[in-house]
Enzyme design. Sequence first.
Site, PDB file in Angstrom:
ATOM      1  N   ASP A  41       9.218  10.357   3.263  1.00 30.32           N
ATOM      2  CA  ASP A  41       8.965  11.019   1.996  1.00 30.32           C
ATOM      3  C   ASP A  41       7.957  12.142   2.208  1.00 30.32           C
ATOM      4  O   ASP A  41       6.846  11.895   2.670  1.00 30.32           O
ATOM      5  CB  ASP A  41       8.410  10.028   0.963  1.00 30.32           C
ATOM      6  CG  ASP A  41       9.457   9.018   0.519  1.00 30.32           C
ATOM      7  OD1 ASP A  41      10.526   9.453   0.068  1.00 30.32           O
ATOM      8  OD2 ASP A  41       9.206   7.815   0.639  1.00 30.32           O
ATOM      9  N   PRO A  42       8.317  13.378   1.857  1.00 33.04           N
ATOM     10  CA  PRO A  42       7.380  14.497   2.021  1.00 33.04           C
ATOM     11  C   PRO A  42       6.066  14.312   1.285  1.00 33.04           C
ATOM     12  O   PRO A  42       5.033  14.778   1.738  1.00 33.04           O
ATOM     13  CB  PRO A  42       8.177  15.689   1.459  1.00 33.04           C
ATOM     14  CG  PRO A  42       9.609  15.305   1.644  1.00 33.04           C
ATOM     15  CD  PRO A  42       9.654  13.816   1.440  1.00 33.04           C
ATOM     16  N   LYS A  98       0.821  -1.201   0.000  1.00 28.88           N
ATOM     17  CA  LYS A  98       0.000   0.000   0.000  1.00 28.88           C
ATOM     18  C   LYS A  98       0.861   1.260   0.000  1.00 28.88           C
ATOM     19  O   LYS A  98       0.478   2.290  -0.551  1.00 28.88           O
ATOM     20  CB  LYS A  98      -0.935   0.001   1.210  1.00 28.88           C
ATOM     21  CG  LYS A  98      -2.021  -1.066   1.126  1.00 28.88           C
ATOM     22  CD  LYS A  98      -3.032  -0.908   2.240  1.00 28.88           C
ATOM     23  CE  LYS A  98      -4.169  -1.926   2.086  1.00 28.88           C
ATOM     24  NZ  LYS A  98      -5.207  -1.754   3.126  1.00 28.88           N
ATOM     25  N   PHE A  99       2.017   1.170   0.637  1.00 24.59           N
ATOM     26  CA  PHE A  99       2.920   2.317   0.650  1.00 24.59           C
ATOM     27  C   PHE A  99       3.390   2.651  -0.765  1.00 24.59           C
ATOM     28  O   PHE A  99       3.403   3.809  -1.180  1.00 24.59           O
ATOM     29  CB  PHE A  99       4.115   2.021   1.556  1.00 24.59           C
ATOM     30  CG  PHE A  99       5.137   3.117   1.588  1.00 24.59           C
ATOM     31  CD1 PHE A  99       4.948   4.226   2.395  1.00 24.59           C
ATOM     32  CD2 PHE A  99       6.285   3.042   0.824  1.00 24.59           C
ATOM     33  CE1 PHE A  99       5.880   5.240   2.424  1.00 24.59           C
ATOM     34  CE2 PHE A  99       7.214   4.037   0.854  1.00 24.59           C
ATOM     35  CZ  PHE A  99       7.018   5.153   1.659  1.00 24.59           C
ATOM     36  N   HIS A 102      17.394   3.942   8.939  1.00 22.43           N
ATOM     37  CA  HIS A 102      16.419   3.286   9.823  1.00 22.43           C
ATOM     38  C   HIS A 102      17.096   2.652  11.035  1.00 22.43           C
ATOM     39  O   HIS A 102      17.204   3.292  12.072  1.00 22.43           O
ATOM     40  CB  HIS A 102      15.574   2.254   9.071  1.00 22.43           C
ATOM     41  CG  HIS A 102      14.730   2.840   8.002  1.00 22.43           C
ATOM     42  ND1 HIS A 102      13.690   3.698   8.254  1.00 22.43           N
ATOM     43  CD2 HIS A 102      14.779   2.713   6.656  1.00 22.43           C
ATOM     44  CE1 HIS A 102      13.127   4.068   7.123  1.00 22.43           C
ATOM     45  NE2 HIS A 102      13.775   3.502   6.131  1.00 22.43           N
ATOM     46  N   TYR A 132       2.577   6.185  -4.335  1.00 28.42           N
ATOM     47  CA  TYR A 132       3.371   6.950  -5.290  1.00 28.42           C
ATOM     48  C   TYR A 132       2.592   7.250  -6.569  1.00 28.42           C
ATOM     49  O   TYR A 132       3.074   7.977  -7.427  1.00 28.42           O
ATOM     50  CB  TYR A 132       4.649   6.183  -5.660  1.00 28.42           C
ATOM     51  CG  TYR A 132       5.749   6.286  -4.642  1.00 28.42           C
ATOM     52  CD1 TYR A 132       6.702   7.291  -4.716  1.00 28.42           C
ATOM     53  CD2 TYR A 132       5.844   5.370  -3.609  1.00 28.42           C
ATOM     54  CE1 TYR A 132       7.718   7.393  -3.795  1.00 28.42           C
ATOM     55  CE2 TYR A 132       6.861   5.460  -2.670  1.00 28.42           C
ATOM     56  CZ  TYR A 132       7.796   6.472  -2.763  1.00 28.42           C
ATOM     57  OH  TYR A 132       8.798   6.569  -1.831  1.00 28.42           O
TER      58      TYR A 132
END
Length: 796
Positions: free
Chosen positions: A687-688, A433-434, A653, A438
């Site tokens: 990510d902005p 889903k991430f 991370h 995009y």
Amino acid sequence: MNGNVPNDIKKRPAAADGLTSPTFAPAKLKFPKHIHNPTDDKFQEIADSMLRRKTDGPELHYKSSAPYEIDEYPIEENESKNYFERQLSTRPDLKLKLPPVPQSAKEPKTRENNTPKFPFFEDTFSEFPEVKEEYDLAPDFQRINISGEDTSGVHISDLEHASKALVKALILRQKYMMLSHQSFPKITARFLQNLLDNEDFKGMKEGFAGNCLNPEEKSHPIDPPPKTGDPFDVPIPDSVGCHLRMKQGVTYVYADEEALANDKPLELPYPVLKTFISDQNLMYTLISDGPLKSFCYRRLCFLSAQFNMHILLNELKESAAQKEVSHRDFYNIRKVDTHIHASSCMNQKHLLRFIKKKMKTEGNEVVCFDKKLNKEMTLKEVFETLQLSAYDLNIDSLDVHAVFTSMDLKPYDLNVDMLDVHADRNTFHRFDKFNAKYNPIGQSRLREIFIKTDNYVNGKYFGQVLKEVMSDLEESKYQNAEYRLSIYGRSRDEWDKLAKWAVTNKVYSNNVRWLIQVPRLYDVYKSNKLVNSFQDVLENIFLPLFEVTNDPSSHPELHAFLRYVSGIDSVDDESKSEHIQFTKDTPEPEDWTGLENPPYTYYLYFMYANLAVLNHFRRERGMHTLVLRPHCGEAGNVTHLVAGFLFAENISHGLVLRKVPVLQYLYYMSQIGIAMSPLSNNPLCYDPLQFHFTKEPLMEEYSIATQVWKLSTCDMCEIARNSVLQSGFEHEVKQNWLGLNYTKEGVAGNDVTRTNVSSIRVAYRYESLVNELRCISSGVKSYDKSRKSENSLSSS
């Protein structure tokens, strides 16, 4: 150095005399030979056991980690809470001996800088010039001193065991960093050399300071001189006439055609697979060792408590020291966003505004080719075909593409909710889903048109929106970024296309450098018949880099683009199950032809091996080297962090480190940088486009961190300084931003007028690291002394 030909580090057989180019004569290096012994077999058994548990379930996390989120003693099985109490209860009584107070300490302060005399350590480490310089320059602040002969808090036998194990791990890290021309802390290297007399590595000691080529010691302003003219108009060196071939997943460089025919490559060393597997097994053994986990956990707890005490005693002094610096504050010190993807560096409102502007001004521009309709399509026609589903528009349906029934999409209709690129609770640990976020409005075609470098319009729109974001950075002046661009490894011309996109669209800023991310998607390429083996992926990624190093005129645009590339990243979903173990019996890349994706460590090893050879080649050519900075420890198995410890200069991370005390302590001792985003680490990435609302996403991150962890101004300035140190900006630029002596460790390397970091904080960090090194060094010395005594008794 011994004269035997070693097998530990892969040595390329020397080319025949007289075959090397007069302009390219690489230095010949020799390294100690790895001798197999029964201990290696034991390490292999332990590693096999861990890897079996890894493929069977989450037990590896249980065996080598602990739930440190709560205040519990960390060892679940092998250790009980009373282990150290039993050990210490059998310890003979020791009389407490306090160190004598130097006569100078009884005298009043007489130094010009009004700082007290600081007694030197009474051991050999005090003679290091770095340590002496540190104490000479150390500011006056409240230090926490642990008195007594033994300050480790554990039984001497446990200290000896832990110290020997930690030193072995640090030596491995030092070796891998040295081989790839990546940085390693100078003071840690000096301590290790003092302990081990490691003469074989002296020849490359200058590489430990970092990636610095011919630094110019001259007067420097705070602001670097801006580049004028075309940034991609660079001189092109002559070719050295070498030949290239990839074998067993690693690129070999040959002096000429005759050397290629005789299979006599140049001596550009890298660790062979057998050596790495042995080192990997040793690391697996260390992170699973019960007493070592206890020791590291106790030292980490001590460091945390020590820092809290330091803040209680010195926070006001640090704040006062910052206030004494005129003009400088958190807003006007340099800071670098070291973890951001170029395709989502803009916030959602910025992308929406850009799309609407292009729909109005360039609606008749041909932007793609529709294979189904077999015709070219303009931007206006693309949006006319986007008829979206008939759902009622309400706030609960923000993740659904809800508009009016059968309505054609027009510029006025667009809004950020319809754009649907912001991450929400549904993306938590959901990589699928991430990635879907995009796609603007859920359409992959819009992603291809607006945020891809290789498309029908040659990445024109992506270059334009990137330059708008770069303009915002330049306007802020003190914010900088390292944007990640993708090289997939599907074809050999990807590098040339990316470089042409950057050069043609003049995508450059003094505030921006590039990192190249390589997705771990071999299984996708293989299933789509884009590659035949994993070696095809490696060739597509690395051979163009070797070719442009050998002959820059063969890829002139790539040669110019690489001037602004600082390193390589490895990205993908780390939580994916890995059903194949990476052992000495694992198929080599040219034989990896199945549909299964290689494990994380397999990817990183071959990326590191090729990068090590490439850096030797580029160094000999007088070109800047690249570093490995992968996504690591975001999720998944702890073995990823072992690979990161051995291969990576710094990582992104590192969340899983909280479960592995041995690795967490080693990362600290090795000063491995970690890029972490407090706002978006849980949803997966930073990510902005997905998470932020303003045109200053980095300041949003600092704001969130300040509120969550109650950071002081000194804390934030220290993090900003670390971001510059970890970044890939050039040495000369860092000299402007941090000071001419920034490569020196401790107070000598801190220019408070540029960094706004109090010298008290820098002195505390440095002294804490030195004390930890002294702790393990004393354990190693005690161990060696005990072994010598045992040997002398047995011989007598």
